[in-house]
Design a protein around this motif. Structure first.
Motif, PDB file in Angstrom:
ATOM      1  N   ASP A 119       0.843  -1.203   0.000  1.00 39.57           N
ATOM      2  CA  ASP A 119       0.000   0.000   0.000  1.00 39.57           C
ATOM      3  C   ASP A 119       0.879   1.254   0.000  1.00 39.57           C
ATOM      4  N   LEU A 120       0.916   1.951  -1.125  1.00 40.76           N
ATOM      5  CA  LEU A 120       1.778   3.133  -1.238  1.00 40.76           C
ATOM      6  C   LEU A 120       1.278   4.309  -0.402  1.00 40.76           C
ATOM      7  N   SER A 121       0.017   4.245   0.018  1.00 45.22           N
ATOM      8  CA  SER A 121      -0.500   5.353   0.846  1.00 45.22           C
ATOM      9  C   SER A 121       0.150   5.373   2.225  1.00 45.22           C
ATOM     10  N   THR A 122       0.802   4.263   2.605  1.00 47.63           N
ATOM     11  CA  THR A 122       1.500   4.223   3.900  1.00 47.63           C
ATOM     12  C   THR A 122       2.998   4.520   3.744  1.00 47.63           C
ATOM     13  N   ALA A 123       3.457   4.701   2.485  1.00 43.01           N
ATOM     14  CA  ALA A 123       4.875   5.021   2.254  1.00 43.01           C
ATOM     15  C   ALA A 123       5.143   6.471   2.649  1.00 43.01           C
ATOM     16  N   GLU A 124       6.298   6.712   3.251  1.00 46.17           N
ATOM     17  CA  GLU A 124       6.654   8.069   3.675  1.00 46.17           C
ATOM     18  C   GLU A 124       7.809   8.583   2.815  1.00 46.17           C
ATOM     19  N   VAL A 125       7.606   9.764   2.231  1.00 45.03           N
ATOM     20  CA  VAL A 125       8.626  10.368   1.359  1.00 45.03           C
ATOM     21  C   VAL A 125       8.880  11.805   1.806  1.00 45.03           C
ATOM     22  N   GLU A 126      10.158  12.123   2.004  1.00 47.38           N
ATOM     23  CA  GLU A 126      10.536  13.501   2.320  1.00 47.38           C
ATOM     24  C   GLU A 126      10.910  14.201   1.015  1.00 47.38           C
ATOM     25  N   LYS A 127      10.105  15.191   0.641  1.00 51.01           N
ATOM     26  CA  LYS A 127      10.313  15.915  -0.619  1.00 51.01           C
ATOM     27  C   LYS A 127      11.058  17.219  -0.332  1.00 51.01           C
ATOM     28  N   LEU A 128      12.190  17.390  -0.985  1.00 48.02           N
ATOM     29  CA  LEU A 128      13.014  18.574  -0.759  1.00 48.02           C
ATOM     30  C   LEU A 128      12.566  19.736  -1.648  1.00 48.02           C
ATOM     31  N   THR A 129      12.665  20.944  -1.105  1.00 45.98           N
ATOM     32  CA  THR A 129      12.430  22.161  -1.900  1.00 45.98           C
ATOM     33  C   THR A 129      13.606  23.106  -1.660  1.00 45.98           C
ATOM     34  N   ALA A 130      13.865  23.955  -2.621  1.00 49.69           N
ATOM     35  CA  ALA A 130      14.942  24.945  -2.482  1.00 49.69           C
ATOM     36  C   ALA A 130      14.652  26.120  -3.400  1.00 49.69           C
ATOM     37  N   GLU A 131      15.125  27.289  -3.008  1.00 51.22           N
ATOM     38  CA  GLU A 131      14.907  28.503  -3.791  1.00 51.22           C
ATOM     39  C   GLU A 131      16.241  29.112  -4.204  1.00 51.22           C
ATOM     40  N   VAL A 132      16.229  29.802  -5.329  1.00 54.21           N
ATOM     41  CA  VAL A 132      17.400  30.571  -5.750  1.00 54.21           C
ATOM     42  C   VAL A 132      17.249  31.967  -5.153  1.00 54.21           C
ATOM     43  N   ASP A 133      18.026  32.262  -4.098  1.00 52.85           N
ATOM     44  CA  ASP A 133      17.927  33.570  -3.449  1.00 52.85           C
ATOM     45  C   ASP A 133      18.987  34.527  -3.998  1.00 52.85           C
ATOM     46  N   GLU A 134      18.944  35.778  -3.519  1.00 54.37           N
ATOM     47  CA  GLU A 134      19.892  36.793  -3.996  1.00 54.37           C
ATOM     48  C   GLU A 134      21.329  36.420  -3.656  1.00 54.37           C
ATOM     49  N   ALA A 135      21.519  35.739  -2.513  1.00 56.36           N
ATOM     50  CA  ALA A 135      22.875  35.338  -2.107  1.00 56.36           C
ATOM     51  C   ALA A 135      23.469  34.353  -3.112  1.00 56.36           C
ATOM     52  N   ALA A 136      22.620  33.462  -3.638  1.00 57.72           N
ATOM     53  CA  ALA A 136      23.099  32.489  -4.626  1.00 57.72           C
ATOM     54  C   ALA A 136      23.515  33.193  -5.914  1.00 57.72           C
ATOM     55  N   ILE A 137      22.748  34.213  -6.301  1.00 50.86           N
ATOM     56  CA  ILE A 137      23.096  34.990  -7.504  1.00 50.86           C
ATOM     57  C   ILE A 137      24.390  35.758  -7.270  1.00 50.86           C
ATOM     58  N   ASP A 138      24.504  36.361  -6.057  1.00 52.55           N
ATOM     59  CA  ASP A 138      25.739  37.093  -5.707  1.00 52.55           C
ATOM     60  C   ASP A 138      26.955  36.181  -5.795  1.00 52.55           C
ATOM     61  N   LYS A 139      26.820  34.978  -5.254  1.00 52.33           N
ATOM     62  CA  LYS A 139      27.944  34.024  -5.254  1.00 52.33           C
ATOM     63  C   LYS A 139      28.347  33.663  -6.686  1.00 52.33           C
ATOM     64  N   THR A 140      27.349  33.481  -7.562  1.00 53.27           N
ATOM     65  CA  THR A 140      27.637  33.145  -8.960  1.00 53.27           C
ATOM     66  C   THR A 140      28.317  34.304  -9.668  1.00 53.27           C
ATOM     67  N   VAL A 141      27.867  35.531  -9.368  1.00 48.85           N
ATOM     68  CA  VAL A 141      28.522  36.723  -9.950  1.00 48.85           C
ATOM     69  C   VAL A 141      29.992  36.750  -9.545  1.00 48.85           C
ATOM     70  N   GLU A 142      30.274  36.423  -8.262  1.00 46.90           N
ATOM     71  CA  GLU A 142      31.662  36.420  -7.784  1.00 46.90           C
ATOM     72  C   GLU A 142      32.493  35.356  -8.504  1.00 46.90           C
ATOM     73  N   ILE A 143      31.895  34.195  -8.752  1.00 48.49           N
ATOM     74  CA  ILE A 143      32.600  33.128  -9.490  1.00 48.49           C
ATOM     75  C   ILE A 143      32.939  33.612 -10.897  1.00 48.49           C
ATOM     76  N   LEU A 144      31.975  34.275 -11.560  1.00 47.76           N
ATOM     77  CA  LEU A 144      32.201  34.792 -12.911  1.00 47.76           C
ATOM     78  C   LEU A 144      33.287  35.863 -12.916  1.00 47.76           C
ATOM     79  N   ARG A 145      33.303  36.702 -11.876  1.00 50.45           N
ATOM     80  CA  ARG A 145      34.359  37.728 -11.765  1.00 50.45           C
ATOM     81  C   ARG A 145      35.724  37.062 -11.589  1.00 50.45           C
TER      82      ARG A 145
END
Length: 436
Positions: A119-145
């Motif tokens: 019965d799959l209704s009793t299976a437990e799954v942890e679903k991950l979520t993540a966002e691209v925040d301004e800090a991630a963009i800043d870090k990528t800009v620094e890598i490009l620099r």
């Protein structure tokens, strides 16, 4: 005629095959006659070799060939008659005591298991979520620099610091003796970026141009140079030149150099965000797919066909040998690779493959032409000419089969997530990208 199938253990079965000797002999004679028309033998013109000579030379091999073919046909027919899903190749041995005028064989083989998914209704799954925040963009800009940095020589009295490029001469000795790779002149590296072992970097950091220093360096036990791994060397290093890094400003010039048509910093950041979101989506899908597959396998009961597992072990060993060969390892095809190290991985792959196949069959989760086309178009979207990429995928059945496998996996993932107890867990961008 009913086929008698004997169960030996779990998935192992046995069928006895009987063949009339007359039919075998007739086929042997037919093939020998055909062979006699084309065979070349010293002392005879082509097609004029006497049958007794042809039979003497080729009789045994043709008889063996016919027997193999006939037994194979009889086995396939019997398995089909008994509605068996045969896994791997049967082991066939001749059986004693066959009735006169017949030859009998025992075929021992495995069948694919019955897969029971709980019965799959009793299976437990942890679903991950993540966002691209301004800090991630800043870090990528620094890598490009950093990728576009330039270097200029520092003043003589300025000490070396993180980010500087230094040029050094060094020589290391173990118990007073030089060792391979322990000496270099005019060697460049960036301080603080992990290009050298920490003790080496720590020794150079703070030195000035023209200075020399001696220091001990303990090589890690797992160091790639086996001759020095786990040993301590005495190094002398002379710092010849220090160059400070200059990173380009984050402005329109940088944006244009990175191919941003609008040439604005805002457009550069928007482009970076779009690319990072694509990467985040891909990584989340991979991590969540794995969590789903683990939960699915945990809910399934099945026996594994040994022959299929062994075939997977053999495939993994061949893959390991190919990898060694690509790395330039001599005689990689003869490298002794113990099969047992791949056994758990092979079992897990076979188990997952059988469980997924059953779920797909039972719930009609096959890839439709529409879903295939949509997935290929999504893959092509990040390229300059998406239509060329779409044509590339649809122009080769093997490439399309790979896409089909991914679409089916995604269908299975979505199906399980729709049934299971799903708990969401937000993780940081760095954690997802393995930078935490």
């Amino acid at each position: 005629m009913a086929v008698n199938v004997e169960t030996l253990e779990k998935l192992e079965r046995k069928i006895t095959l009987s063949l009339p000797m007359a039919a075998i002999q007739t086929e042997v004679e037919s093939r020998l006659k055909k062979l006699a028309r084309t065979v070349k033998m010293d002392g005879f013109r082509p097609g004029k070799v006497p049958m007794n000579v042809v039979t003497q030379r080729y009789g045994y091999s043709v008889h063996y060939e016919v027997l193999n073919d006939k037994v194979g046909e009889a086995f396939a027919s019997a398995a089909n008659e008994a509605k068996l899903r045969v896994a791997g190749q049967p082991r066939i041995t001749e059986k004693e005591g066959a009735p006169e005028g017949e030859v009998a064989f025992d075929a021992v083989f495995e069948v694919y298991p019955e897969v029971k998914i709980g019965d799959l209704s009793t299976a437990e799954v942890e679903k991950l979520t993540a966002e691209v925040d301004e800090a991630a963009i800043d870090k990528t800009v620094e890598i490009l620099r950093k990728q576009r940095r330039t270097f200029a020589q520092r003043a003589v009295d300025a000490p070396a610091q993180d980010g500087d490029r230094v040029t050094v001469d060094f020589e290391g000795k173990i118990d007073g003796e030089p060792f391979a790779g322990g000496k270099a002149d005019g060697f460049q590296f960036l301080v603080g970026e992990g290009q050298m072992l920490k003790e080496f970097e720590d020794a150079v950091r703070g030195m000035k141009a023209g200075e020399s220093k001696t220091f001990p360096l303990a090589f890690p036990a797992d160091y790639h140079g086996k001759d020095v791994a786990g040993k301590t060397a005495d190094f002398m290093v002379t710092l010849n030149k220090i160059e400070a890094a200059h990173l380009p400003e984050v402005n329109e010039a940088l944006a244009k150099s990175l191919g941003i048509a609008e040439g604005t910093v805002e457009a550069l950041r928007a482009d970076i965000k779009k690319n990072l979101e694509r990467e985040v989506k891909s990584r989340l899908l991979g991590r969540n797919k794995q969590a789903v597959m683990d939960a699915l396998v945990a809910k399934a009961e099945l026996d594994l066909p040994k022959s299929v597992v062994q075939a997977e072990v053999d495939r993994l060993i061949e893959g390991a040998r190919a990898d060694l060969k690509q790395r330039g390892i001599k005689d990689a095809d003869k490298a002794p690779i113990p099969a047992e190290i791949f056994q758990p991985q092979a079992e897990q792959r076979v188990r997952l493959g059988l469980v997924v196949a059953e779920l797909v069959r039972a719930n009609n989760l096959h890839a439709t032409p529409e879903s295939l086309k949509a997935h290929v178009e999504e893959l092509a979207a990040s390229y300059e000419k998406p239509e060329d990429v779409v044509r590339w995928y649809f122009g080769d059945n093997r490439r399309l089969a790979e896409v089909e496998a991914v679409v089916i996996e995604n269908n299975v993932t979505n199906f399980v997530l729709s049934k299971a107890k799903v708990s969401e867990k937000a993780i940081s961008f760095d954690e997802l990208m393995g930078q935490a």
